[in-house]
Motif scaffolding. Structure first.
Motif, short mmCIF file in Angstrom:
data_model
loop_
_atom_site.label_atom_id
_atom_site.label_comp_id
_atom_site.label_asym_id
_atom_site.label_seq_id
_atom_site.Cartn_x
_atom_site.Cartn_y
_atom_site.Cartn_z
N ALA A 54 35.27 -16.99 43.73
CA ALA A 54 35.33 -15.67 43.09
C ALA A 54 34.07 -15.46 42.26
N PHE A 55 33.49 -14.26 42.36
CA PHE A 55 32.29 -13.91 41.61
C PHE A 55 32.49 -12.58 40.89
N LEU A 56 32.01 -12.53 39.66
CA LEU A 56 32.00 -11.30 38.88
C LEU A 56 30.67 -10.62 39.16
N LEU A 57 30.72 -9.40 39.68
CA LEU A 57 29.51 -8.68 40.05
C LEU A 57 29.34 -7.45 39.17
N ASN A 58 28.11 -7.12 38.89
CA ASN A 58 27.72 -5.89 38.19
C ASN A 58 28.14 -5.84 36.72
N ALA A 59 28.52 -6.97 36.15
CA ALA A 59 28.80 -7.01 34.70
C ALA A 59 27.46 -7.14 33.98
N HIS A 60 27.29 -6.37 32.92
CA HIS A 60 26.00 -6.34 32.21
C HIS A 60 26.10 -7.14 30.92
N ILE A 61 25.31 -8.22 30.84
CA ILE A 61 25.20 -9.01 29.62
C ILE A 61 23.74 -8.92 29.19
N SER A 69 11.18 -15.52 27.61
CA SER A 69 11.14 -14.75 28.85
C SER A 69 11.31 -15.62 30.09
N HIS A 70 10.93 -16.89 30.01
CA HIS A 70 11.07 -17.79 31.15
C HIS A 70 12.55 -18.13 31.41
N TYR A 71 13.37 -18.14 30.37
CA TYR A 71 14.78 -18.53 30.50
C TYR A 71 15.73 -17.34 30.57
N ARG A 72 15.21 -16.13 30.62
CA ARG A 72 16.07 -14.95 30.65
C ARG A 72 16.71 -14.77 32.02
N PRO A 73 18.03 -14.90 32.11
CA PRO A 73 18.67 -14.62 33.40
C PRO A 73 18.77 -13.12 33.63
N ASP A 74 18.95 -12.73 34.88
CA ASP A 74 19.11 -11.32 35.21
C ASP A 74 20.37 -10.80 34.51
N GLU A 75 20.26 -9.63 33.90
CA GLU A 75 21.38 -9.09 33.11
C GLU A 75 22.59 -8.74 33.96
N ARG A 76 22.39 -8.40 35.22
CA ARG A 76 23.49 -8.03 36.11
C ARG A 76 23.71 -9.05 37.22
N ARG A 77 23.32 -10.29 36.99
CA ARG A 77 23.47 -11.30 38.04
C ARG A 77 24.93 -11.58 38.32
N GLU A 78 25.20 -12.17 39.50
CA GLU A 78 26.58 -12.52 39.82
C GLU A 78 26.94 -13.80 39.07
#
Length: 153
Positions: A54-61, A69-78
């Motif tokens: 199961a994956f949570l998609l399109n949640a914005h964190i 900046s090197h460790y910033r994950p995508d804000e809407r990643r699964e």
């Protein structure tokens, strides 16, 4: 259920909630810090089952300003959800056979201070159902204010 971080009010408006489950999430450190500060939005998010997971998609964190900046994950990643295998199979069966959606309803800290997400099997509401709910809610609100005004005069 502990302290609520975020609630998906749109899910209750757009869907009829049938069954709910509690799931853990796989998060990165900077995401946990952002969630603790309440920088999360579940408005347009949904859950999808891909290859038995199961994956949570399109949640914005949102990212924090202090995160490198090197460790910033995508804000809407699964984000992978942690559920029991039987729960995942049940969700997959209901969503594929019956055409139900799986939506997150809230995110909160449980009693051990772990971040949990409450997901629900939901059936989409028709426009007339939404209007009916809105009418009922406004009638209840008016009745409450009338009772309050009557007793406190």
């Amino acid at each position: 259920m502990g302290e609520t971080i975020a609630r998906n009010k749109k899910a209750y408006h757009d869907y009829e909630i049938l069954d709910s489950y509690e799931a853990g999430m796989v998060l990165k450190g900077s995401e946990v810090k952002a969630i603790r500060l309440g920088r999360v939005n579940l408005k347009d998010s949904f859950v999808k089952i891909i290859k038995g997971e199961a994956f949570l998609l399109n949640a914005h964190i949102s990212n924090l300003d202090t995160t490198h900046s090197h460790y910033r994950p995508d804000e809407r990643r699964e984000r992978k959800l942690l559920l029991h295998l039987k729960e995942i199979e049940k969700l997959e069966e209901k969503s594929s056979k019956d055409g139900l959606s799986i939506v997150p309803t809230s995110m909160y800290f449980n009693h051990k201070n772990f971040i949990k997400i409450k997901i629900a099997l939901a059936r989409g509401k028709q426009l007339h159902d939404k209007r009916e709910d809105l009418k009922r809610r406004t009638a209840n609100r008016e009745a409450q204010t009338a009772m309050k005004n009557h007793f406190y005069k």
